[in-house]
Write a protein that holds these residues in place. Sequence first.
Motif, PDB file in Angstrom:
ATOM      1  N   LEU A   1     111.812 -35.423  67.045  1.00  8.57           N
ATOM      2  CA  LEU A   1     110.965 -34.525  67.829  1.00  8.57           C
ATOM      3  C   LEU A   1     110.498 -33.361  66.957  1.00  8.57           C
ATOM      4  O   LEU A   1     110.559 -32.199  67.346  1.00  8.57           O
ATOM      5  CB  LEU A   1     111.727 -34.030  69.063  1.00  8.57           C
ATOM      6  CG  LEU A   1     112.087 -35.120  70.085  1.00  8.57           C
ATOM      7  CD1 LEU A   1     112.958 -34.557  71.195  1.00  8.57           C
ATOM      8  CD2 LEU A   1     110.816 -35.746  70.673  1.00  8.57           C
TER       9      LEU A   1
ATOM     10  N   GLU B   1     100.692 -36.861  75.248  1.00 12.31           N
ATOM     11  CA  GLU B   1     101.607 -35.850  74.728  1.00 12.31           C
ATOM     12  C   GLU B   1     101.743 -34.681  75.705  1.00 12.31           C
ATOM     13  O   GLU B   1     102.832 -34.123  75.873  1.00 12.31           O
ATOM     14  CB  GLU B   1     101.120 -35.373  73.358  1.00 12.31           C
ATOM     15  CG  GLU B   1     101.219 -36.450  72.284  1.00 12.31           C
ATOM     16  CD  GLU B   1     100.893 -35.943  70.893  1.00 12.31           C
ATOM     17  OE1 GLU B   1     100.718 -34.704  70.735  1.00 12.31           O
ATOM     18  OE2 GLU B   1     100.823 -36.761  69.959  1.00 12.31           O
TER      19      GLU B   1
ATOM     20  N   THR C   1     105.153 -33.174  77.419  1.00 16.78           N
ATOM     21  CA  THR C   1     105.578 -31.777  77.337  1.00 16.78           C
ATOM     22  C   THR C   1     105.827 -31.199  78.719  1.00 16.78           C
ATOM     23  O   THR C   1     106.731 -30.380  78.896  1.00 16.78           O
ATOM     24  CB  THR C   1     104.537 -30.905  76.599  1.00 16.78           C
ATOM     25  OG1 THR C   1     103.315 -30.882  77.329  1.00 16.78           O
ATOM     26  CG2 THR C   1     104.300 -31.406  75.190  1.00 16.78           C
TER      27      THR C   1
ATOM     28  N   VAL D   1     114.751 -31.482  65.440  1.00 16.64           N
ATOM     29  CA  VAL D   1     113.799 -30.449  65.834  1.00 16.64           C
ATOM     30  C   VAL D   1     113.727 -29.452  64.673  1.00 16.64           C
ATOM     31  O   VAL D   1     114.361 -29.636  63.649  1.00 16.64           O
ATOM     32  CB  VAL D   1     114.209 -29.736  67.141  1.00 16.64           C
ATOM     33  CG1 VAL D   1     114.207 -30.711  68.312  1.00 16.64           C
ATOM     34  CG2 VAL D   1     115.572 -29.067  66.973  1.00 16.64           C
TER      35      VAL D   1
ATOM     36  N   SER E   1     110.520 -28.011  69.498  1.00 13.98           N
ATOM     37  CA  SER E   1     110.470 -29.465  69.634  1.00 13.98           C
ATOM     38  C   SER E   1     109.004 -29.861  69.734  1.00 13.98           C
ATOM     39  O   SER E   1     108.180 -29.107  70.252  1.00 13.98           O
ATOM     40  CB  SER E   1     111.232 -29.927  70.873  1.00 13.98           C
ATOM     41  OG  SER E   1     110.660 -29.382  72.056  1.00 13.98           O
TER      42      SER E   1
ATOM     43  N   VAL F   1     106.431 -33.444  70.324  1.00 16.67           N
ATOM     44  CA  VAL F   1     106.332 -34.873  70.590  1.00 16.67           C
ATOM     45  C   VAL F   1     105.202 -35.474  69.765  1.00 16.67           C
ATOM     46  O   VAL F   1     104.352 -34.761  69.230  1.00 16.67           O
ATOM     47  CB  VAL F   1     106.110 -35.143  72.090  1.00 16.67           C
ATOM     48  CG1 VAL F   1     107.229 -34.523  72.913  1.00 16.67           C
ATOM     49  CG2 VAL F   1     104.756 -34.601  72.548  1.00 16.67           C
TER      50      VAL F   1
ATOM     51  N   THR G   1     106.378 -40.950  71.148  1.00 16.29           N
ATOM     52  CA  THR G   1     107.559 -40.366  71.789  1.00 16.29           C
ATOM     53  C   THR G   1     107.683 -40.899  73.216  1.00 16.29           C
ATOM     54  O   THR G   1     106.680 -41.106  73.907  1.00 16.29           O
ATOM     55  CB  THR G   1     107.450 -38.832  71.815  1.00 16.29           C
ATOM     56  OG1 THR G   1     107.318 -38.349  70.477  1.00 16.29           O
ATOM     57  CG2 THR G   1     108.685 -38.196  72.447  1.00 16.29           C
TER      58      THR G   1
ATOM     59  N   GLU H   1     113.441 -40.081  75.263  1.00 17.52           N
ATOM     60  CA  GLU H   1     113.785 -39.188  74.159  1.00 17.52           C
ATOM     61  C   GLU H   1     113.721 -37.718  74.578  1.00 17.52           C
ATOM     62  O   GLU H   1     114.577 -36.912  74.200  1.00 17.52           O
ATOM     63  CB  GLU H   1     112.848 -39.451  72.975  1.00 17.52           C
ATOM     64  CG  GLU H   1     113.096 -40.799  72.311  1.00 17.52           C
ATOM     65  CD  GLU H   1     112.088 -41.112  71.232  1.00 17.52           C
ATOM     66  OE1 GLU H   1     112.481 -41.679  70.191  1.00 17.52           O
ATOM     67  OE2 GLU H   1     110.890 -40.799  71.427  1.00 17.52           O
ATOM     68  N   THR H   2     112.710 -37.344  75.344  1.00 15.40           N
ATOM     69  CA  THR H   2     112.634 -35.951  75.787  1.00 15.40           C
ATOM     70  C   THR H   2     113.744 -35.629  76.782  1.00 15.40           C
ATOM     71  O   THR H   2     114.277 -34.519  76.794  1.00 15.40           O
ATOM     72  CB  THR H   2     111.259 -35.646  76.411  1.00 15.40           C
ATOM     73  OG1 THR H   2     110.994 -36.546  77.487  1.00 15.40           O
ATOM     74  CG2 THR H   2     110.159 -35.762  75.367  1.00 15.40           C
TER      75      THR H   2
END
Length: 390
Positions: free
Chosen positions: A11, A283, A287, A339, A363, A365, A369, A373-374
């Motif tokens: 990330l 993306e 977020t 990160v 972080s 993406v 991504t 993962e987030t």
Amino acid sequence: MEQTDKPVIYLDHAATSWPKPASVLAAMEHSMREEAANPGRGGHRMAVSAGRVLVRTRMLLGRLFGVPNPSDIVFMPNTTAALNQAIKGLLRPGDHVISTMTEHNSVRRPLEYMRRECGVQVDYVPADEAGRIDLDGLSALCRANTRLIVCNHSSNLLGSILPVADIAEIARSRGALLLVDAAQSAGVLDIDVGRLGIDLLAFPGHKGLLGPQGTGGLYIHPSIDLLPLIHGGTGSQSEEADQPSVRPDRYEAGTPNTVGIAGLGAGVRHVLAEGPSVIGRREWELTQELMGHLSAVEGLSLLGPKPGEPRTGIVSFTLQGIDSAEIAFRLDREYGIAVRAGYHCTPLAHRAAKTIDGGAVRSSVGFDTTGTETEALAQAVREIARSVSR
């Protein structure tokens, strides 16, 4: 503390995208095996084939950025080199330039050098905590000798997006040029230099364009002549003592990174096939999910635009009671999550965000991504926060 053996959750795309598409790796291997001669320096088949790599990639970049003549795009090793070429190649003693408080050091340091060594006058437009600037304030800073306005398209700390078209209109009305740093926007936001009114565009190859490190470029409007920073062999006008006047040779002295440019071309093809707006939307959605998870963590403060507002794929935060560097270290060692922490080469943006005392965790993406993962990042941060509060 032992390092985890978990697979890496990457990330840190705002620094460099990873992993690269398979087509990028294949293009670089093919170039190295079949056509890694010196382009423009010979008439044999390998040199000609290598030259075609540069032409094809330049044409792809022209499509991506709405550049009618691909020769107005010159290859650079990174955005920093492109920004230095634009700033130092344009400004002269007595010129005035306006920038913003959200800039990367790749803009600020060349400007401060030009102020200190060359008598260039520099002003920075203040930004609020979300990375917004006052356009009326920008306009008020313009003078009769304002030669250039330089700004990022998106902050590498806050993810905020500046209104480039509006800034370009101010620049035109005051007889100034506009240089845009597209380090965080190329490949994830639609960029048409003509429609947006951009005179100079600096961009990286290794971030949103999905190419390898050591690649990037600078678009130069055909009416602008920059003094080249590097002089040397170009394979053209070799009988002349002066640097060629033709583009792109004027700004591309020395042997180019042909293998890297082959990879960049493949990355740009991937972006064009997907569409920057599609990638950017994906993306943004990631977020928003990540911000929703992180906002529930006690003691955590999110930086940049509020949820629901436009931003690129960057989510930076601080956690009360623990240093940003320690958070990043634990995320890596205990959870296998990559990160970045610290000041991100943008101290003025940290001043605007009121995080100059300790920096922040960033972080970011990328095109591949996943929500899993987030969610893993959010869960890890929750656990770190609980361990601090005990």
